[in-house]
Design an enzyme around this catalytic site. Structure first.
Site, PDB file in Angstrom:
ATOM      1  N   ASP A   1       2.595  -6.376   2.333  1.00  0.00           N
ATOM      2  CA  ASP A   1       1.371  -5.742   2.837  1.00  0.00           C
ATOM      3  C   ASP A   1       1.710  -4.545   3.722  1.00  0.00           C
ATOM      4  OD1 ASP A   1      -1.315  -5.234   3.123  1.00  0.00           O
ATOM      5  OD2 ASP A   1      -1.616  -6.704   4.726  1.00  0.00           O
TER       6      ASP A   1
ATOM      7  N   HIS B   1       0.870  -1.183   0.000  1.00  0.00           N
ATOM      8  CA  HIS B   1       0.000   0.000   0.000  1.00  0.00           C
ATOM      9  C   HIS B   1       0.903   1.228   0.000  1.00  0.00           C
ATOM     10  CE1 HIS B   1      -3.588  -2.405   0.971  1.00  0.00           C
ATOM     11  NE2 HIS B   1      -2.704  -3.170   1.587  1.00  0.00           N
TER      12      HIS B   1
ATOM     13  N   HIS C   1      -0.291   3.787   8.415  1.00  0.00           N
ATOM     14  CA  HIS C   1      -1.343   4.643   8.997  1.00  0.00           C
ATOM     15  C   HIS C   1      -0.635   5.540  10.010  1.00  0.00           C
ATOM     16  CE1 HIS C   1      -4.924   2.500   7.481  1.00  0.00           C
ATOM     17  NE2 HIS C   1      -4.206   1.393   7.640  1.00  0.00           N
TER      18      HIS C   1
ATOM     19  N   LEU D   1      -4.836  -6.675   9.115  1.00  0.00           N
ATOM     20  CA  LEU D   1      -5.811  -7.649   8.625  1.00  0.00           C
ATOM     21  C   LEU D   1      -5.218  -8.410   7.446  1.00  0.00           C
ATOM     22  CD1 LEU D   1      -9.056  -5.534   8.926  1.00  0.00           C
ATOM     23  CD2 LEU D   1      -8.530  -7.645  10.169  1.00  0.00           C
TER      24      LEU D   1
END
Ligand code: NCD
Ligand code: ZN
Length: 347
Positions: free
Chosen positions: A250, A18, A254, A222
């Site tokens: 992954d 991401h 944040h 997750l």
């Protein structure tokens, strides 16, 4: 037995990352690009990347955010929704914009509200992908409220993945960020069209790291980390030498305050020390000779892409991961924060 002090491998790729957008993109991208030649970039922006034009524009923003002198190729993915159009996805593949399409079950994870409510509703899309050879990346968790969060991956295999793979044997499927022994077993015994990515965190931590001694939001992602026997099964799969398992971090940044909150976000920012983190696992499990295949060969072979030409070198050197990183103005807590890693990427 002597252990080496340097390891040089073919330049690896990250098959699930991401990168976000805007200032965060500019801040996190160098961490990924210094290690990996390419990465499969997740499309769960807000709003998500659903059209060819959006995929192409996002790719341009990533390339524009690359610091001068860094060479990195983003491989774009299309976010599937109930309204996805097979023609649009085929065009995205034909034009070289989309390398894969991503199935998020609706509400499974961060920015998945537009995801697919029922795999049957995108059957025509999946059939087209099977026909044109576009791989499907799958977030493999059911979202039914009656299914315990620790069981959501295993139940997804039974309810969704197993029937899907049976009905569409020609569809290439990457079962992403697997977290259970059941998933490793499923992938191992499936056809060559089914593979899986494994994150560093799921090789290092079990659910205790999230819940013992107070809640540990920086170990929450997750699918959530499971019991120890699952972690051991994942390590076995990653280190087995099987071509079905490959590197996908992954990495999901944040802001610190969004994680340390009454309703903390899911996602672990592991990009800063990803290779060092994986290498520790392969060394502990006496599988250093299998690290290069996992990091640099199995992924491109599955995706049908050329292997990278350059190399990266890691040296045995004390490498302290900081408690916190300032990433272009945002405070991020990296995976392994405050820990000492035994390897350091050279250069
Ligand atoms: C990801 C994110 O933050 O975008 N979070 C995570 O916990 N892995 C989404 C995802 O891949 O599930
Ligand atoms: Zn992800």
């Amino acid at each position: 037995m002597t252990t080496p002090d340097t390891i040089t491998i073919r330049r690896p790729d990250d098959w699930h990352v991401h990168l976000r957008d805007g200032a965060m993109l500019a801040g996190v991208l160098p961490w990924t690009a210094r290690q990996f030649a390419r990465a499969i970039v997740m499309p769960n922006l807000s709003p998500p990347v659903v059209t060819v034009a959006e995929g192409s524009a996002y790719r341009d923003r990533i390339v524009a955010a690359l610091p001068q002198g860094m060479v990195f190729t983003p491989l774009m993915t299309c976010y599937l929704t109930d309204a996805s159009d097979p023609d649009e996805i085929e065009r995205g593949a034909a034009e070289g914009v989309f390398t894969a399409a991503k199935l998020y079950p609706a509400h499974a994870t961060t920015n998945s509200a537009h995801g697919v409510t029922d795999v049957d509703s995108i059957r025509s899309v999946l059939e087209r992908m099977e026909k044109v050879g576009l791989p499907l990346c799958v977030h493999g968790e059911v979202t039914d409220h009656d299914v315990d969060i620790f069981d959501r991956e295993a139940v997804f295999i039974d309810r969704t993945l197993e029937p899907l793979v049976r009905d569409m044997p020609g569809l290439k499927v990457v079962f992403e960020h697997i977290t259970t022994a059941e998933a490793a077993q499923f992938v191992e015994s499936a056809s060559d069209n089914v593979a899986a990515t494994i994150t560093p965190q799921h090789l290092h931590i079990n659910r205790n790291a999230m819940l013992v001694g107070g809640i540990q939001p920086h170990n929450y992602c997750l699918p959530v980390a499971k019991r120890e026997h699952h972690r051991l099964a994942l390590r076995k799969a990653a280190c087995s030498g099987s071509a079905k398992f490959f590197l996908g971090t992954d990495s999901a940044p944040h802001a610190r305050e969004a994680k340390e909150s009454a309703c903390g976000c899911a996602g672990i920012f592991n990009a800063p020390y990803a290779l060092e983190s994986y290498l520790a696992v392969f060394e502990e499990d006496n599988a250093l000779d299998r690290f290069e295949a996992f990091a640099s060969e199995n992924g491109p072979r599955f995706y049908g892409l050329p292997l990278n030409q350059g190399t990266v070198t890691l040296r045995r050197e004390v490498n302290m991961a900081p408690e916190i990183l300032d990433v272009n103005g945002t405070a991020l807590v990296p995976f392994h924060a405050g820990e000492e890693l035994a390897w350091k990427l050279a250069g």
